[in-house]
Structures are given as C-alpha cells and as structure tokens.
Design an enzyme around this catalytic site. Structure first.
Site, PDB file in Angstrom:
ATOM      1  CG  ASN A   6      -1.836   1.175   1.353  1.00 56.78           C
ATOM      2  OD1 ASN A   6      -1.910   2.114   0.422  1.00 56.78           O
ATOM      3  ND2 ASN A   6      -2.227   1.459   2.535  1.00 56.78           N
ATOM      4  CE  LYS A  39      -0.222   3.348   4.622  1.00 59.46           C
ATOM      5  NZ  LYS A  39       0.065   3.575   6.204  1.00 59.46           N
ATOM      6  N   GLY A  94       2.826   2.942  10.732  1.00 58.11           N
ATOM      7  CA  GLY A  94       3.787   4.010  10.470  1.00 58.11           C
ATOM      8  C   GLY A  94       4.503   4.428  11.889  1.00 58.11           C
ATOM      9  CG  HIS A 113      -5.608   2.396   5.287  1.00 60.91           C
ATOM     10  ND1 HIS A 113      -5.293   3.327   6.191  1.00 60.91           N
ATOM     11  CD2 HIS A 113      -4.991   1.358   5.022  1.00 60.91           C
ATOM     12  CE1 HIS A 113      -4.182   3.102   6.407  1.00 60.91           C
ATOM     13  NE2 HIS A 113      -3.838   1.786   5.793  1.00 60.91           N
ATOM     14  CD  GLU A 127      -3.399  -1.797   7.551  1.00 54.06           C
ATOM     15  OE1 GLU A 127      -2.408  -2.317   6.849  1.00 54.06           O
ATOM     16  OE2 GLU A 127      -3.994  -0.936   7.461  1.00 54.06           O
ATOM     17  CB  SER A 184       5.382  -0.784  12.352  1.00 56.97           C
ATOM     18  OG  SER A 184       5.093   0.396  12.186  1.00 56.97           O
ATOM     19  CD  GLU A 206      -2.754   5.877   6.464  1.00 57.32           C
ATOM     20  OE1 GLU A 206      -2.657   5.732   5.321  1.00 57.32           O
ATOM     21  OE2 GLU A 206      -1.869   5.386   7.163  1.00 57.32           O
TER      22      GLU A 206
END
Ligand code: 13P
Length: 252
Positions: free
Chosen positions: A10, A12, A173, A95, A167, A213, A97
């Site tokens: 991904n 992003k 991240g 997701h 996730e 991560s 985000e």
C-alpha cells in the site's frame, strides 16, 4: 486446504510515476517466482499505466479506495464500476487513514463493500483499534463492531472473495508493530467471529493480513502465526528490496 499467503504494497500517497515504474522493474527482477499472491496498490492516477507497463505475471493491482455509491455528482471520487472497467482486481476499503482523515464510518464502509463486490472487485477490508482502545483492553469489542457494522452485511457468497487486514492504528507508520502474540490473538478472534457468522468453510478460507510497521526484520515471525495470512505493507513497501524481502518471508 492451506491458505495461500498474500502480501500487498500500500503505497498510500507516495511515489511518482517514474519512481513507481522503477519499483515495478526492480521487484519483477528480484521476484523470480510466486512466493505468495502479491498485490500493489498505487495512487489512482497511474494504476493503469503500471498495469500496461508490467509484462510479468507475478503482480496484481488494486486501488486504495473507491466511492460508496455507484455513480453520480461526487467530484473527485472514483467508483467501483470505473475501477472494474479498467481491469483493476483489488480495492482497499476502510483503511484507518480513510476513517481518521476522511471521516469514513462503518456505515460508509459497509456501502463501499457492497458496491465493490457488486462489481466483482476483491476488497481488502481494513479493521483495527486505536491506542486508547487497546490500553483499555477493549480491542476485541471494537474490532467486532467494525466487522458487524460493515463486513457482516455481506452474504456468504459475497464475503468469499474478501480479504481482511487487521491494522492496529497504533502500529501504523509508528515503527511499533504488534507482537506475533498480539497479532495471532486478534486474527484468531476475527476468524472465530467469521466462523460464527458464516460457518467453518468460509472462515477457514478467508485470508486475514496483518498491517502495521511490518518490515523485513519482523515479517517472518508475524507471518508464521497460524492465523496470519500475509501482510498489508505501508512504509516498507516503498523500497523494492525491502518489499521483496517481506514477500520472501511469506514463503518460509
Ligand atoms: P506501515 O507499514 O507504514 O505501518 O503502514 C501500514 C498500513 O497502513 C498499510 O495499509
């Protein structure tokens, strides 16, 4: 039957077309055989350029998002039907985000899943708890609510081709990954819930990826967990050699 692992990149909102093309050539050269299903999620603008450019048969392509509705006056959005019309296989839905920065609710994500499966895209449905929920020990209730309010609206036939990505938001991240024990515990919980809702055949077949991560030095131990069927990789997917190492870890 053993589930085949899936490792996904991904990207992003990273990489230019030129950098992405270089990545593709490098990964194709390094990945000489199919160690796992490998899916790349570039930005919308150049998914089809990359698909046209790519001559191998090891990589599949997907979009990072799609609209929750079929078509209409939604400036800037891209529909599932449009993605399907250019031959895109996969789509990431829900997701964290998107949930955090674009206000996507479980209800919107439910609608996205419906429209994606209607157009025969293969959704990667993301779920996972934020840090404060984990600190309260309520991560299972939180994830269960995400499953119930979005995913469990799908019929047994519709869910068969869905991939789930767990996730944990606190691991995305941040450089802090879930331990193999934490990942296995949640993956097995999710599989158990799928079994309760859809039965053993579907729960035994559905792939549950870990994301957060995941890197070359921790991928193998996470992927070795019995209910972890691969990974959805963010930061470490941007460098071709790191990503290939992670894909190789799925084959161990
Ligand atoms: P990182 O691998 O950068 O933590 O991102 C995980 C993720 O969000 C993949 O979708």
């Amino acid at each position: 039957m053993a589930r085949k692992k899936l490792v996904a990149a991904n990207w992003k909102m990273n990489l230019t077309l030129e950098q992405a093309a270089e990545w593709l050539a490098d990964v194709d050269e390094m990945l000489q055989e199919r160690h796992a299903d490998v899916v790349v999620f570039p930005s919308y603008v150049f998914i089809t350029d990359l698909m046209d450019m790519y001559e191998g048969d090891l990589l599949l392509f997907g979009a990072q998002n799609c609209s929750h509705v079929e078509s209409g006056a939604l400036t800037g959005e891209v529909s599932a039907m449009q993605l399907a019309s250019v031959g895109i296989d996969y789509v990431i839905i829900g997701h964290s985000e998107r949930r955090t920065y674009f206000g996507e609710t479980n209800e919107i994500i439910r609608q996205k899943l419906k429209v994606a499966v209607k157009h025969e895209l293969l959704p990667v449905f993301c779920c996972g708890e934020p840090l404060e929920i984990r600190n309260q020990g309520k991560q299972q209730e939180y994830v269960l609510q995400q499953l119930r309010e979005s995913l469990f609206d799908l019929s047994p036939a519709e869910i068969a081709d869905v991939t789930i990505a767990y996730e944990p938001v606190w691991a995305i991240g941040t450089g802090i990954n879930a331990t193999p024990g934490q990942a296995q515990e949640m993956h097995s919980f999710i599989r158990g819930q799928i079994e309760e809702r859809y039965g053993k055949q579907i729960s035994g077949h559905i792939r549950i990826l870990y994301g957060g991560s995941c890197k070359p030095d921790n991928a193998a131990e996470i992927f070795a967990c019995p209910d972890v069927d691969g990974g959805l990789i963010g930061g470490a997917s941007l460098k071709a050699d790191d990503f290939v190492k992670i894909v190789m870890a799925a084959a161990l």
